[in-house]
Write a protein that holds these residues in place. Structure first.
Motif, PDB file in Angstrom:
ATOM      1  N   TRP A 125       0.856  -1.177   0.000  1.00 34.14           N
ATOM      2  CA  TRP A 125       0.000   0.000   0.000  1.00 34.14           C
ATOM      3  C   TRP A 125       0.898   1.235   0.000  1.00 34.14           C
ATOM      4  O   TRP A 125       1.874   1.293   0.753  1.00 34.14           O
ATOM      5  N   ARG A 126       0.542   2.217  -0.805  1.00 34.91           N
ATOM      6  CA  ARG A 126       1.280   3.477  -0.809  1.00 34.91           C
ATOM      7  C   ARG A 126       0.323   4.616  -0.473  1.00 34.91           C
ATOM      8  O   ARG A 126      -0.847   4.591  -0.857  1.00 34.91           O
ATOM      9  N   ALA A 127       0.838   5.599   0.219  1.00 35.05           N
ATOM     10  CA  ALA A 127       0.048   6.786   0.552  1.00 35.05           C
ATOM     11  C   ALA A 127       0.505   7.952  -0.316  1.00 35.05           C
ATOM     12  O   ALA A 127       1.712   8.137  -0.525  1.00 35.05           O
ATOM     13  N   ALA A 128      -0.447   8.730  -0.826  1.00 35.52           N
ATOM     14  CA  ALA A 128      -0.095   9.897  -1.632  1.00 35.52           C
ATOM     15  C   ALA A 128       0.671  10.918  -0.812  1.00 35.52           C
ATOM     16  O   ALA A 128       1.514  11.654  -1.330  1.00 35.52           O
ATOM     17  N   ARG A 149       3.800   7.454   8.579  1.00 33.42           N
ATOM     18  CA  ARG A 149       4.190   6.365   7.690  1.00 33.42           C
ATOM     19  C   ARG A 149       3.730   6.662   6.260  1.00 33.42           C
ATOM     20  O   ARG A 149       2.675   7.255   6.058  1.00 33.42           O
ATOM     21  N   ARG A 150       4.520   6.196   5.290  1.00 37.80           N
ATOM     22  CA  ARG A 150       4.218   6.468   3.880  1.00 37.80           C
ATOM     23  C   ARG A 150       3.769   5.215   3.122  1.00 37.80           C
ATOM     24  O   ARG A 150       3.253   5.337   2.004  1.00 37.80           O
ATOM     25  N   TRP A 151       3.970   4.063   3.673  1.00 35.10           N
ATOM     26  CA  TRP A 151       3.624   2.831   2.975  1.00 35.10           C
ATOM     27  C   TRP A 151       3.437   1.704   3.975  1.00 35.10           C
ATOM     28  O   TRP A 151       3.845   1.796   5.136  1.00 35.10           O
ATOM     29  N   VAL A 152       2.799   0.629   3.486  1.00 35.16           N
ATOM     30  CA  VAL A 152       2.633  -0.599   4.265  1.00 35.16           C
ATOM     31  C   VAL A 152       2.929  -1.754   3.332  1.00 35.16           C
ATOM     32  O   VAL A 152       2.514  -1.743   2.169  1.00 35.16           O
ATOM     33  N   LEU A 153       3.675  -2.746   3.821  1.00 39.63           N
ATOM     34  CA  LEU A 153       3.801  -3.973   3.051  1.00 39.63           C
ATOM     35  C   LEU A 153       3.457  -5.167   3.936  1.00 39.63           C
ATOM     36  O   LEU A 153       3.710  -5.164   5.143  1.00 39.63           O
ATOM     37  N   ASN A 154       2.844  -6.141   3.323  1.00 41.74           N
ATOM     38  CA  ASN A 154       2.438  -7.376   3.990  1.00 41.74           C
ATOM     39  C   ASN A 154       3.024  -8.511   3.173  1.00 41.74           C
ATOM     40  O   ASN A 154       2.630  -8.717   2.018  1.00 41.74           O
ATOM     41  N   ALA A 155       3.984  -9.221   3.734  1.00 37.69           N
ATOM     42  CA  ALA A 155       4.769 -10.193   2.981  1.00 37.69           C
ATOM     43  C   ALA A 155       4.474 -11.616   3.421  1.00 37.69           C
ATOM     44  O   ALA A 155       4.491 -11.926   4.615  1.00 37.69           O
ATOM     45  N   GLY A 162       5.885  -2.820   8.074  1.00 42.00           N
ATOM     46  CA  GLY A 162       6.088  -4.120   7.455  1.00 42.00           C
ATOM     47  C   GLY A 162       5.499  -5.242   8.282  1.00 42.00           C
ATOM     48  O   GLY A 162       5.738  -5.321   9.494  1.00 42.00           O
ATOM     49  N   LEU A 163       4.704  -6.101   7.626  1.00 42.15           N
ATOM     50  CA  LEU A 163       4.022  -7.223   8.274  1.00 42.15           C
ATOM     51  C   LEU A 163       4.429  -8.527   7.594  1.00 42.15           C
ATOM     52  O   LEU A 163       4.776  -8.538   6.412  1.00 42.15           O
TER      53      LEU A 163
END
Length: 218
Positions: free
Chosen positions: A22-25, A43-49, A79-80
């Motif tokens: 996910w990215r935030a504008a 935070r500017r982004w989220v990743l779920n791996a 990060g998740l």
């Protein structure tokens, strides 16, 4: 605003493994229990791996930070990790609140189970939520509790004798500006739709999720 997640991947240990991003504008306020970017901050982004069920690294934050760099994610983020295929993410929305959940229930355990009770096969429920109003610090913390209560309600309705898994994580993001909302409980203006959306997402997946690594040949 938080974007819809993009399904991408990484090549690791000879395998192509899925990752959601996910990215935030613009930078968002966030609270998270994740191994990378946990706590309260911008935070500017989220990743779920996705990771294999055999995952036993003792540096998950560094592992996730390396993934983020390779994906070109700049600035602070969250990060998740999960054993399920993140491509099977479930999205739900309610009154402007948006929720995405990857649900691997494995064998849920009661939160206050005796210390010797160790599940043979753990799972992970990762919840990422966007609330379209600025939440104060206390409201952000309360939103994590609200999302967790809603997840536990869904687990109970699925007939499972636990409150969650040992590795569940929650991330809640909101705009950095605007009037501050002081409450995030389940009967508050934004906590109520958050609870409904999380409950619906977890309930929709049910108990039949197969871990990603269990689907690999051999």
């Amino acid at each position: 605003m938080l974007s819809d997640p993009l399904l991408t991947g990484r090549h690791e240990d000879g395998r192509d493994i899925p990752v959601l991003v996910w990215r935030a504008a613009r930078a968002l306020r966030a609270v998270s229990t994740a191994p990378l970017g946990g706590g309260i901050g911008v935070r500017r982004w989220v990743l779920n791996a996705t990771v294999p069920m055999s995952y036993d690294r003792d540096d998950p934050a560094d592992h996730l930070a390396g993934m983020a760099r390779r994906l070109g994610l700049d600035g602070p983020g969250v990060g998740l990790l999960t054993g399920v295929d993140v491509g099977e993410v479930v999205a739900r929305a309610d009154s402007g609140v948006r929720v995405w959940a990857t649900v691997g229930l494995g064998i849920p355990v009661p939160a206050a189970a005796p210390a010797q009770v160790v599940p043979q096969r753990v799972g992970t429920v990762n919840v990422v939520a966007y609330v379209p109003a600025r939440l104060g610090d206390a409201a952000l913390v309360n939103a994590v509790a609200t999302a967790t209560e809603a997840k536990t309600q869904a687990i109970a309705e699925l007939g499972l004798p636990g409150t969650g898994t040992p590795t569940d994580a929650v991330t809640v993001l909101c705009p950095p500006g605007g009037p501050v909302c002081d409450y995030g409980g389940p009967r508050s203006t934004w906590g109520a739709p958050l609870a409904r959306a999380v409950h619906a997402a977890v309930l929709a997946v049910g108990t039949d999720t197969v871990p990603w690594s269990d689907r690999l040949p051999g």
